[in-house]
Structures are given as C-alpha cells and as structure tokens.
Design a protein around this motif. Structure first.
Motif, PDB file in Angstrom:
ATOM      1  N   SER A  44      33.263  33.142  35.058  1.00 47.84           N
ATOM      2  CA  SER A  44      34.469  33.511  34.307  1.00 47.84           C
ATOM      3  C   SER A  44      34.697  35.010  34.464  1.00 47.84           C
ATOM      4  O   SER A  44      33.810  35.754  34.880  1.00 47.84           O
ATOM      5  CB  SER A  44      34.339  33.161  32.816  1.00 47.84           C
ATOM      6  OG  SER A  44      33.277  33.896  32.225  1.00 47.84           O
ATOM      7  N   GLY A  45      35.900  35.446  34.115  1.00 51.22           N
ATOM      8  CA  GLY A  45      36.205  36.865  34.050  1.00 51.22           C
ATOM      9  C   GLY A  45      36.545  37.494  35.388  1.00 51.22           C
ATOM     10  O   GLY A  45      36.536  36.849  36.436  1.00 51.22           O
ATOM     11  N   PRO A  82      36.990  30.350  39.032  1.00 52.19           N
ATOM     12  CA  PRO A  82      36.913  30.520  37.573  1.00 52.19           C
ATOM     13  C   PRO A  82      36.714  31.972  37.162  1.00 52.19           C
ATOM     14  O   PRO A  82      37.155  32.392  36.087  1.00 52.19           O
ATOM     15  CB  PRO A  82      35.712  29.654  37.180  1.00 52.19           C
ATOM     16  CG  PRO A  82      34.892  29.545  38.433  1.00 52.19           C
ATOM     17  CD  PRO A  82      35.874  29.545  39.552  1.00 52.19           C
ATOM     18  N   GLY A  83      36.043  32.742  37.988  1.00 51.39           N
ATOM     19  CA  GLY A  83      35.815  34.159  37.738  1.00 51.39           C
ATOM     20  C   GLY A  83      35.591  34.855  39.065  1.00 51.39           C
ATOM     21  O   GLY A  83      35.331  34.219  40.087  1.00 51.39           O
TER      22      GLY A  83
END
Length: 305
Positions: A44-45, A82-83
């Motif tokens: 993530s991120g 996703p990241g």
C-alpha cells in the motif's frame, strides 16, 4: 489480472539532445549520462525518494513526473499496483536542454512495464514510444531515450514514428552546461509563427546532410549543423549560449544549442582527442562540461544493486 514482480527493479535511462542544429523537433541523440530509477511494488501507499538533480525541488507525490508516467503505463498494462516505492538518482540536469523530462517519462514507462510479469508481451516498444511521446507531446527526445543512438522521429496523422539511424563511432560530443536553466516553454515562446521559405529550404538541406554526416562522414558536421529555424530566435533567453556556439563554429567546431537550451553541444572526437580537449578548455566560468559518448542502448532494465 496482471501479476507484479517481487522485489525492486532498476532502470537506467540516458540524457538526450534534440534538434542538433537543423533537425528541429525531428532529430535526437542519446548521450552517455544516465538517470537511475528503482521501483518496487508495495502492499500500500506511495514512497518517492529523489537524489541528485531536482532533489528538494520536484514533488514527492502522485504529481511526480515519473510516477505519472508509471501510472499511465500501468493503466495500459491493465492494473495499478496496490502500493509503490520509487527511488530516483538523477544525473541529467533539469531545464538545460538534455532531455530530463523525457528521461523521467521513458524511465517511468519502462520501469512500470518491468514491474509486471510478462510486461513486454503486454506492452511492446512501439506502444511505449506512443505512450511516452503522448506524455511528452513530441517524440524527438523520448525516442532516443527509449531506443538509444541517433533517431529520426515525428508525427503523421496522429501517429508517432521513430527510425534509428547510424552514428559513426568516431563521433563524440562535449556538453557545456550553464548554471541557469531555461524552460522549454520560454524557449518555444520566442519562436515566430512562420519563417522565410528560403530558411526552411536551407534547414531541410542541412538536416538531410546531418543524417549522412553522423552516419559516416563527420567531416561534414560543421556545415550540417547550421540552423536557420530556431537558435537565433532564442538568443534573448540564452545570449551566452548563442555567443559560445558562434565562437566555437567560427573556430571550425560543429556546435549547436542542445534541445531548447541553454546547454551547448559540440561534436568532437574521442574523450582524449585534440578537439575534445580544446572545447573543454573553452568552458565558461561557472559552467560545467563533459565529454559524452553516444549511448547506443537507450533505457535499460538492470539488476538491482
């Protein structure tokens, strides 16, 4: 559904010089000065790190040019990660006419493709060229950044094309880079809406000669690099650069404004050649200079350190 590769992927992408005198918006050359990008898919991120040119100046979020280019490529590949972690080690100077934005765009799209398993089957080099040229607005820098070497490129009925051309191994270049940047937008804003027919005809002849001179007759490079379309109009934005170009040319050195400037590029011989040494000795105070070989590889995926 695409599969992302595990671990970091590294991409090296060269600086480029467009126009080369008469080849306005159509001729570009890759030079052995490289930005290194490393990317990794995260859970993530978004993490963006920048060292070297642009550090402390460019954004570290989704608006970063490499990130935007990666997002555009992931879109074509079918899925966003996703990241994402991106680390940029930049050597190509910004806003100096050496293709820093094209290096970012090409590096981003190549990196995104390399982060997808089987990415080259989903997005071939021609597709990458179209995407990079669309993001940049024209192909003269992105084509040599992607393919390496000397490339003739352009746009016809909405489609981009890029045709590699040979470069004589005797040809090298010295870049002389001033400390003050000039934006491409400012440089383009100085160009007139039309030019005399005689100037356009002369420029077309010089551009054709330049292809032949670079391919195997470098003795004609001085004549072949004479420009009639853009350099003189840009003098108000870079008077020192144009003065240096004229001084070098008066001494028989094929010198031009690199891209939109203000860097001066001079075609020379090898790194230890007499012409190279003479041009390097002419570096104005406060500028930096270097002999650069022609890069023949273009954007390259490399093993991570």
């Amino acid at each position: 559904m695409v599969t992302f590769v595990e671990g970091p992927v590294r991409v090296s992408v060269p600086a480029t010089s467009a126009n080369l005198g008469p080849g306005f918006d159509s001729l570009g050359l890759a030079l052995a000065l490289f930005d290194d990008l490393e990317g990794e898919v995260l859970a993530s991120g978004l993490v963006v790190e920048v060292e070297g040119a642009g550090a402390g100046e460019v954004p570290l979020d989704e608006s970063h040019l490499v990130v935007r280019s990666m997002r555009a490529a992931f879109e074509l590949l079918g899925e966003q990660p996703p990241g994402l972690r991106l680390s940029c080690r930049n050597v190509v100077p910004h806003a100096r006419g050496l293709g820093s934005s094209s290096a970012a765009i090409v590096g981003g799209v190549v990196l995104a493709r390399a982060l997808v398993a089987g990415g080259e089957l989903l997005l071939d080099d021609d597709s990458l060229l179209r995407l990079a040229a669309r993001l940049e607005g024209h192909p003269d820098n992105v084509a040599p950044a992607l393919f390496g070497g000397f490339v003739v490129s352009g746009q016809e009925e909405g489609e981009f094309y890029a045709v590699p051309s040979a470069v004589d191994p005797r040809v090298g270049a010295v870049v002389l880079v001033p400390p003050t940047p000039v934006s491409t937008e400012m440089a383009r804003g100085l160009l007139p809406d039309s030019v005399p027919h005689a100037d356009a005809a002369a420029d077309a002849g010089r551009a054709a000669l330049l292809v032949a001179a670079l391919a195997g007759q470098p003795e004609h490079l001085l004549l072949a690099t004479r420009d009639y379309l853009h350099q003189s109009y840009r003098r108000p934005a870079m008077p020192e650069s144009l003065a240096l170009v004229e001084e070098l040319r008066a001494d028989g050195v094929p010198a031009v404004v690199s891209g939109a400037g203000p860097t001066v590029l001079a075609f020379t011989d090898g790194p230890d050649g007499a012409t190279t040494r003479a041009v390097l000795a002419r570096t104005p105070q406060g500028w930096w200079s270097s002999h650069l070989a022609v890069d023949t590889s273009g954007a390259t995926v490399r093993p991570s350190a």
